[in-house]
Design an enzyme around this catalytic site. Sequence first.
Site, short mmCIF file in Angstrom:
data_model
loop_
_atom_site.label_atom_id
_atom_site.label_comp_id
_atom_site.label_asym_id
_atom_site.label_seq_id
_atom_site.Cartn_x
_atom_site.Cartn_y
_atom_site.Cartn_z
N GLU A 89 98.09 138.11 34.14
CA GLU A 89 98.06 136.92 34.97
C GLU A 89 96.79 136.08 34.79
O GLU A 89 96.84 134.85 34.92
CB GLU A 89 98.17 137.32 36.46
CG GLU A 89 99.54 137.77 36.89
CD GLU A 89 100.49 136.59 37.08
OE1 GLU A 89 100.05 135.44 36.98
OE2 GLU A 89 101.68 136.83 37.31
N SER A 348 112.44 180.06 83.21
CA SER A 348 111.61 181.24 83.44
C SER A 348 110.33 181.24 82.62
O SER A 348 109.68 182.28 82.48
CB SER A 348 112.41 182.51 83.13
OG SER A 348 112.84 182.51 81.78
#
Length: 684
Positions: A89, A348
């Site tokens: 680029e 429990s």
Amino acid sequence: MTERSRVAAATAAFLLAFTLFALATGRDAVDRWVAATALPPTLGETSVEIRDRTGALLRAFQVGNGIWRLAVQPDQVDPRYLALLVRYEDKRFWTHRGVDPLALLRAGWQALRHGGPVSGGSTLTMQVARLLEDGSTGRWAGKLRQIRVALALERRLGKRDILALYLTHAPFGGNLEGLRAASFAWFGKEPRRLTAAQAALLVALPQAPESRRPDRHPEIARQARNRVLHRVAAQGALPADEAAAARRAPVPQSQRGFPQLAPHLADALRARDPGQPRHDLTIDAQLQGALQALAAQAARRAGPDLSLALLVADHRSGEILAAVGSPGYGAARDGFVDMTTALRSPGSLLKPLIYGLAFDQGLAHPETLIHDGPVDFDGYAPRNFDGAYRGDIRVRAALQQSLNIPVVRLTEALGPARVIAALQRSGVQARIPGGRPGLAIALGGMGMRLQDIVQLYAALAAGGQGVSLRSEKTAPRSEANPVLSPEAAWQVGNILAGLPPPPGAQAGRLAYKTGTSYGHRDAWAVGYDGRHVIGVWIGRPDGTPVPGAFGGDLAAPVLFEAFGRLKPAFDRLPPPPPATLISAAADLPPPLRRFRPRGSFEAPGAALRLTFPPDGARLAADGAPVTVKLSGGAAPFSVIANGSPALTGQHAREVELPYPGAGFSTLVVVDRNGRSDRVTVWLD
């Protein structure tokens, strides 16, 4: 010549003319023009990120308009990608000042010669300028603005900052912006390590993000990628054989989903602090993923419409390693409801705490006989789950069989308020119907969260010392409070380790308890070894019954499977503390051989009281014997220090207790009729 070609040629001619003009005009005029530039905002909104203990992404949230845009810096990116990007680029990116005159001249000359654009003249900095302003590239005014902003960016920011802006804002198709979002969507990973084929595709996509989308135009995407590979190989930036192999690699055919690990926890943290851009958790991403998969499988096995929640913690550090709020994060099985934080009846699961408190109070020992038969406490007449009675039974067996009547007897002797106080010391805030605890708390008559349950059992696993669980790495560690003595906590764990495991699982390696709430609404299992504690809940989020659901059948196998996914072998449970009273029933002090309920054998005279040292006192004993003073009760007396008989057969009401050691000590005095009193003191 087409209209587009004429526009491109005109633009290229303008760029060429502008470049020549800039070279001809004075530097001072250009400097003033650039210095007066009003820059667009450079701090674009990025996705809120939830990270695990190593920094791995657990979940990200979209920004406005549903855009995926994840913050990224160049040092978080594969150097190969950066090299290909700059080479393809803007090969003079590191040396130019925002505009590359040579590239502009080349682009302008080629456009004039061929009647249309052949190569671009925009630098990466110019592309960043366009992305920040969302500006046009084809008009003279737009291109001139990009040049001006690019020159200003180069003056005010460093090259790496500009590169970071490109990596964060470049478009990659659809709602994907930035390299990290693209890497996750197309390859399912962070961009730290990319193949040559992957890097080249990510270089090519921003030039035409929609027409090159691999999921919609795979052949166009492949050709664009291969052009990148061909050019960088021709320039010597990539070995020819590696480029050739990369050209043969397939392109992705569909987008991948972004990570969605611990989504309920992520939602809660973001809602609590929406302005925080990143949350670093103690969660282990790999374990979280494995347990989310386990939860989905186990819920399908359990039955339709059932949900499941899991919580894993390190009881040494208090770090939560995995939090699964439901079998799937969606509408099915009410998956959006986080069942790790929902208030449910614990069944429990409080029984081990109650037995541990009874051990500390000198009311019972694992080998103490306790009667399992019909009882009535002012109209409250609990029954065992199966409706049967066992008669006289050892406390150890009563807990292992999870009998209801013995634990209610102990709760009545302790007082429900003492049980609630122990829960509070452990860091648990239970929801009690009516606000006043009664005997029903022993059987689950309150609301607790899965996280509360795991926190309580973490305290049992940590030798009775409270453990403050935390899921955020930066959260301060709270000061722990003692819940049980180390001796009582070990006795409880030793009993729970004796429970038979599910078929195929190892016995004696895990101290665990199962529970089933009233009406079969909740099935529980929670357990710990020498390092970790895991809690499992199964049920329906709306609280409707699940006929036939039992914790031992549904939740216990999942508990052992979760430990199997956590690590290859259990960590060994700790040995008993030195002061632990390990004795056969016949060798116990007489008051501990059989539990007798409060008031059933009270002798005339004042109640037994341990008057010195006072509860909570701090004494400078310096290794000397500790004076113990008593009032009331009936001789002879026994004094138990930290769970071990220290003095027996005493008739005097002032005795010298051998120094039990520095730190917290629990002293219990028991008279001949079984009455007792208890204090906890700190000895220097």
